[in-house]
Scaffold this active site. Structure first.
Site, PDB file in Angstrom:
ATOM      1  N   GLU A 103      -3.317  -0.528   8.353  1.00 14.95           N
ATOM      2  CA  GLU A 103      -2.535   0.477   9.076  1.00 14.95           C
ATOM      3  C   GLU A 103      -2.377  -0.558  10.316  1.00 14.95           C
ATOM      4  OE1 GLU A 103      -1.537   4.853   9.092  1.00 14.95           O
ATOM      5  OE2 GLU A 103      -1.879   5.362   7.456  1.00 14.95           O
ATOM      6  N   GLU A 110      -7.226   8.190   6.178  1.00  8.09           N
ATOM      7  CA  GLU A 110      -7.768   8.815   7.054  1.00  8.09           C
ATOM      8  C   GLU A 110      -8.272  10.375   7.301  1.00  8.09           C
ATOM      9  OE1 GLU A 110      -4.622   6.799   9.966  1.00  8.09           O
ATOM     10  OE2 GLU A 110      -3.880   8.623   9.985  1.00  8.09           O
ATOM     11  N   ASN A 127      -7.206   1.554   9.761  1.00 10.36           N
ATOM     12  CA  ASN A 127      -5.682   1.507  10.457  1.00 10.36           C
ATOM     13  C   ASN A 127      -6.119   1.893  12.150  1.00 10.36           C
ATOM     14  OD1 ASN A 127      -5.440   1.976   8.107  1.00 10.36           O
ATOM     15  ND2 ASN A 127      -4.960   4.287   7.804  1.00 10.36           N
ATOM     16  N   ARG A 173       0.949  -1.050  -0.262  1.00  7.11           N
ATOM     17  CA  ARG A 173      -0.594  -0.193   0.394  1.00  7.11           C
ATOM     18  C   ARG A 173       1.374   1.824   0.366  1.00  7.11           C
ATOM     19  NH1 ARG A 173      -3.231   3.137   4.790  1.00  7.11           N
ATOM     20  NH2 ARG A 173      -4.148   4.995   3.930  1.00  7.11           N
ATOM     21  N   TYR A 199      -4.203   1.399  15.914  1.00  2.00           N
ATOM     22  CA  TYR A 199      -2.760   2.065  16.049  1.00  2.00           C
ATOM     23  C   TYR A 199      -3.780   1.452  18.073  1.00  2.00           C
ATOM     24  CZ  TYR A 199      -1.139   3.435  12.373  1.00  2.00           C
ATOM     25  OH  TYR A 199       0.119   3.340  11.485  1.00  2.00           O
ATOM     26  N   HIS A 216      -3.024  11.045   0.858  1.00  2.00           N
ATOM     27  CA  HIS A 216      -2.267  10.789   2.438  1.00  2.00           C
ATOM     28  C   HIS A 216      -2.004  12.008   2.399  1.00  2.00           C
ATOM     29  CE1 HIS A 216      -0.856   7.460   4.701  1.00  2.00           C
ATOM     30  NE2 HIS A 216      -0.771   8.420   5.335  1.00  2.00           N
TER      31      HIS A 216
END
Length: 449
Positions: free
Chosen positions: A354, A170, A292, A81, A294, A125
């Site tokens: 991600e 995002e 994504n 990606r 985290y 991005h």
């Protein structure tokens, strides 16, 4: 190689990949006709980046494509990606394509395919052409149409060879941090007035999806940053404000994409920016939903004198990465399971687009980068995905962030997320221990046995 039972096992056909972003890795900021982006402008302003650095050189991926793709082949990943730098394609964000910019990505895609890597292309991005920001950026509705034009140019060039497309990475981070808090480019601290940018980024997602379909794209998804939002206490004020923040961080982006509506509590905030038909434009059919992930966030009600109603609290009781982010793999499993339970038929197959961690260990005297903490992190998060799949969640892939250490936005070069260590003086690549672990994980999967 360790025996297969030492590794999380995923269903046959599950895709393991890596992720990067153009401004974070490419460098070559003024070469071959590339125009300036908002991140070039932002990083030039003193105090914006903690170490005063920029992405002007970054990892020099622009000149080292063959070396970097060879690393992917050695890893054994099935997909990569990456994002396309809009200022390379249209230096001013409008008008005809820059042939040298298109040629770079044309060659990158061919190189990837020749080395067994299926491309997953992100069109945006965060590196908006500065000329468009000068005209209002994502606060200006016209930027949506400029993005649609750009998507059509790239799609027509690459659609015959690109497996997956993601229009916008995002949109919550781009709008809230870039236009609301001012900690990312373009650095505008507008608080709730940033919602115009959020709406236009969602519109850009929809318009780009339409243009990509028009030129023949077969797999279009998203890459939305999601986090479970935990109230700081059982107090009604904390619970209530955490639900509002959840609507802003998560619901404001997933509900328009999947259901064609904003969360009901937020609808009044969009009355001045939304036009008839906008939500239908945003709600384009998705072939996959990219997550994504985290960490979770803990939210309390702020004091009355605060500029914003949210107080961000530390998530205690868990180990942290070198970024200070709590490591809670169960929160990923929780998010995936609850997401499926809530949306069911409206939810397409998912991808983890991600997931990764920052540990700043470098080579020892023998040149070995022993990042066992990253191995532990990846094992736990792949296990969390595996557990979600056993609970009935349809997850088709895991793209770890990141292939290599890179420019980490406002943190500059102080945080290292890569499977590959990059010496920013010499640009030498050194495979970390996590690189070998990830390669062994891939080889241990059922389709390889």
């Amino acid at each position: 190689m360790a025996p297969p039972h030492d590794f999380p096992l995923l269903p046959p056909g599950f895709r393991f990949g890596t992720s990067t972003a153009s401004y974070q890795v490419e460098g070559a900021a003024t070469e071959d006709g590339r125009g300036p982006s908002i991140w070039d402008t932002f990083t030039a302003e003193p105090g914006r980046v903690v170490d005063g650095s920029t992405g002007a050189v970054a990892c020099d991926h622009y000149h080292r494509v063959d070396e970097d793709v060879a690393l992917m082949k050695e890893l054994g990943t099935g997909g990569y990606r990456f994002s396309i730098a809009w200022p390379r394609i249209q230096p001013d964000g409008r008008g005809p394509a820059n042939p040298k910019g298109l040629a770079f990505y044309d060659r990158l895609v061919d190189t990837l395919l020749a080395n067994g890597q299926q491309p997953m292309v992100t069109l945006y991005h965060w590196d908006l052409p500065q000329a468009l920001e000068d005209d209002g950026g994502w606060l200006n509705r016209d930027t949506v149409e400029r993005f649609a034009d750009y998507a059509a140019i790239v799609g027509e060039k690459l659609v015959d060879r690109v497996e997956h497309w993601i229009p916008v990475n995002e949109p919550n981070v781009a709008s809230i941090l870039g236009y609301g808090m001012g900690t990312h480019a373009p650095g505008k601290a507008m608080l709730f007035d940033c919602l115009a940018a959020a709406h236009h980024l969602l519109m850009a997602h929809g318009r780009a999806a339409i243009e990509l379909r028009r030129v023949g794209a077969e797999s279009i998804g998203c890459a939305n940053n999601h986090a479970p939002i935990w109230p700081a206490s059982d107090d009604d004020a904390d619970v209530g404000i955490s639900k509002i923040f959840d609507a802003l961080w998560n619901g404001m982006f997933l509900e328009p994409m999947l259901l064609g509506r904003y969360p009901v509590d937020l609808m009044p905030l969009f009355e001045d920016v939304m036009q008839d038909g906008d939500l239908a434009t945003i709600r384009q059919p998705l072939d996959f939903y990219g997550v994504n992930y985290y960490n979770p966030m803990k939210i309390a009600a702020a004091d009355e004198e605060s500029d914003i109603p949210f107080d961000f609290r530390e998530v205690v009781g868990y180990p942290t990465t070198d970024f200070g982010w709590p490591i809670v793999p169960d929160a990923l499993r929780e998010w995936l399971v609850m997401f499926r339970a809530r949306f069911r038929a409206a939810l397409p197959p998912m991808m983890i687009t991600e997931s990764g961690c920052s540990y700043n260990v470098g080579p020892d005297e023998h040149g070995v980068v022993d990042d066992q903490a990253r191995i532990d992190y990846l094992r736990a998060h792949v296990n969390a995905v595996s557990e979600a799949i056993t609970r009935g969640v349809d997850v088709r892939g895991y793209y770890t962030w990141s292939l290599m250490d890179n420019f980490e936005w406002a943190e500059g070069y102080t945080q290292r997320f890569g499977l590959v260590h990059v010496d920013y003086e010499t640009l030498e690549r050194t495979k970390k221990k996590s690189f070998q672990w990830y390669a062994d994980l891939i080889r241990a999967q059922p389709q390889h046995l």
